[in-house]
Enzyme design. Structure first.
Site, PDB file in Angstrom:
ATOM      1  N   ASP A   1       0.843  -1.201   0.000  1.00 38.54           N
ATOM      2  CA  ASP A   1       0.000   0.000   0.000  1.00 38.54           C
ATOM      3  C   ASP A   1       0.884   1.260   0.000  1.00 38.54           C
ATOM      4  OD1 ASP A   1      -2.334   1.494   0.036  1.00 38.54           O
ATOM      5  OD2 ASP A   1      -3.255   0.275   1.602  1.00 38.54           O
TER       6      ASP A   1
ATOM      7  N   ASP B   1     -10.398   2.800  -3.382  1.00 40.15           N
ATOM      8  CA  ASP B   1     -10.892   1.513  -2.871  1.00 40.15           C
ATOM      9  C   ASP B   1     -12.344   1.267  -3.273  1.00 40.15           C
ATOM     10  OD1 ASP B   1      -8.492   1.341  -1.563  1.00 40.15           O
ATOM     11  OD2 ASP B   1      -9.348   1.190   0.450  1.00 40.15           O
TER      12      ASP B   1
END
Ligand code: NAG
Ligand code: NAG
Length: 438
Positions: free
Chosen positions: A183, A244
């Protein structure tokens, strides 16, 4: 852009009137098109992995950062969750359908590194540690994915890998991890972001273990400048471009809109070894209607997207399972040619997407964008599909979604008529008659 080159050549050939001459020319063009695609394909990360889009399960969208194993033992982020999913992936046909990676997202870590600077799993929630979990997952014939972050902290505030790339890569390799989702939260500069993603790719390579490298580099780069996808592809097996996914139609629509709006930049860079990642499949959860679940499955196949489900395999409807395990749709997603599809056209209420497949086949998806009314009739000339070559001189068309139906033979001059539910999609496979197995 190869799309433009090929389309204009096909338009020239349409003016040729002799049928034989036209067929010969089209076959030659098909070959030429393949060469053009090939030449323009950028070099992929050379780890031999993700030759087709990764398939598996990833905990984030459904289970998020649930740390409360007292109150919610069945849905907190613990080794038990991943062991249960691994078991079900084998017993309920997921593995046979191609889903292979059981992936941990954020929130698996203890709040501190150990005395030697290594990441460690939370001892309460992962009492056996990651190595034993990896052994368990491997014993089921599956692979284990894990999560870390290029910056100082993960998105949920656990230890980040900045300054520890080599140690973390080696730790994951020692544990027997098979995929790393890396990430991009809490990174203090665009330079650190790019350098970190590149460095981790090389660090994983140096461990000698085959580890799929899943990046979010372009997603965190976009606010600053256009990512260099040629470069990203050299370091990552797949990369997230956009926010997301949520368990909502709004979210799925936004991802599709972003993808179509940016397709000139991202479609050609995808191919064996490196894929655009529009994020998890949320099919089998709460937020999408049946037709919207069909749309997600169909479009993720067209986009050559990693198929990482985030749902609860212990409680999933038979209908959602059938959709997620649909062999014909998965075959499109996993097609060995490895070309990502694109939006061909957008009319008022309908979008048409298409994707070239191996053996001169094409996948076509038609979406009804309307969110009012009933099924919409839509008619399209088959000659407009597949860069003008898919149905020249004719093709067999199979509808795969919402239900498998053989639609039969269509010649070059014919039109195809479909009915598409609101927010739903009709997914078709067009097969050159030369290759049709009957
Ligand atoms: C590391 O990279 C080299 C070439 O760049 C490649 O040949 C090798 O297979 C890679 N090793 C791993 C474990 O990915
Ligand atoms: C993108 O990266 C590639 C490979 O590293 C490089 O050759 C190319 O010049 C870069 N393009 C731009 C616009 O910076």
């Amino acid at each position: 852009m190869p799309a433009i080159i090929c389309t204009s050549i096909v338009m020239v050939t349409r003016k040729m009137r002799s049928r034989n001459q036209q067929l010969g020319c089209v076959l030659a063009l098909r070959f030429l098109a393949l060469i053009l695609w090939g030449v323009l394909g950028a070099r992929a990360l050379d780890n031999g992995l993700a030759r087709t889009p990764t398939m598996g399960w990833l905990h984030w969208e459904r289970f998020m950062c649930n740390l409360d194993c007292q109150e919610e033992p069945d849905s907190c982020i613990s080794e038990q969750l991943f062991m249960q999913m691994a078991e079900l992936m084998v017993s309920d046909g997921w593995k046979d359908a191609g889903y292979e990676y059981v992936c941990i997202d954020d929130c698996w870590m203890a709040p501190q590194r150990d005395s030697e600077g290594r990441l460690q799993a939370d001892p309460q929630r992962f009492p056996g540690g990651i190595r034993r979990l990896a052994n368990y997952v491997h014993s089921k014939g599956l692979k284990l994915g894990i999560y870390a972050d290029v910056g100082y902290k993960t998105c949920a505030g656990f230890p980040g890998s900045f300054g520890y790339y080599d140690i973390d890569a080696q730790t994951f390799a020692d544990w027997g991890v098979d995929l790393l989702k890396f990430d991009g939260c809490h990174c203090d500069s665009i330079k650190h972001l790019a350098d970190g993603y590149k460095y981790m790719s090389l660090a994983l390579n140096r461990t000698g273990r085959s580890i799929v490298y899943s990046c979010e580099w372009p997603l965190y780069m976009w606010p600053f400048h256009k990512p260099n996808y040629t470069k990203i592809r050299q370091y990552c097996n797949h990369w997230r471009n956009y926010a997301d996914i949520y368990d909502s139609w709004e979210s799925v629509k936004n991802i599709l809109d972003w993808t179509a709006s940016n397709q000139e930049k991202i479609v050609n860079v995808a191919g064996p070894g490196g894929w655009n990642d529009p994020d998890m499949l949320v099919i089998g959860n709460f937020g999408l209607s049946w037709d919207q679940q069909i749309t997600q499955m169909a479009l993720w196949a067209i986009m050559a997207a990693p198929l990482l489900m985030s749902n609860d395999l212990r409680q999933i409807s038979p209908q959602a399972r059938t959709l997620l395990q649909d062999k014909d749709v998965i075959a499109i997603n996993q097609d060995p040619l490895g070309k990502q599809g694109y939006r061909l056209r957008k009319d008022n209420n309908i979008e048409v997407w298409e994707r070239p497949l191996s053996n001169s086949a094409w996948a076509v998806a038609m979406r009804n964008l309307r969110e009012i009314g009933g099924p919409l009739s839509y008619m399209i000339r088959v000659s407009s599909l597949g860069r003008g070559v898919a149905c020249n001189p004719g093709c067999f068309i199979t509808q795969l979604l919402p239900m498998k139906t053989e639609l039969g033979f269509y010649d070059w001059t014919s039109s195809l008529k479909t009915r598409i539910n609101p927010t739903g999609t009709v997914l078709l496979r067009l097969q050159d008659r030369l290759y049709h197995k009957v």
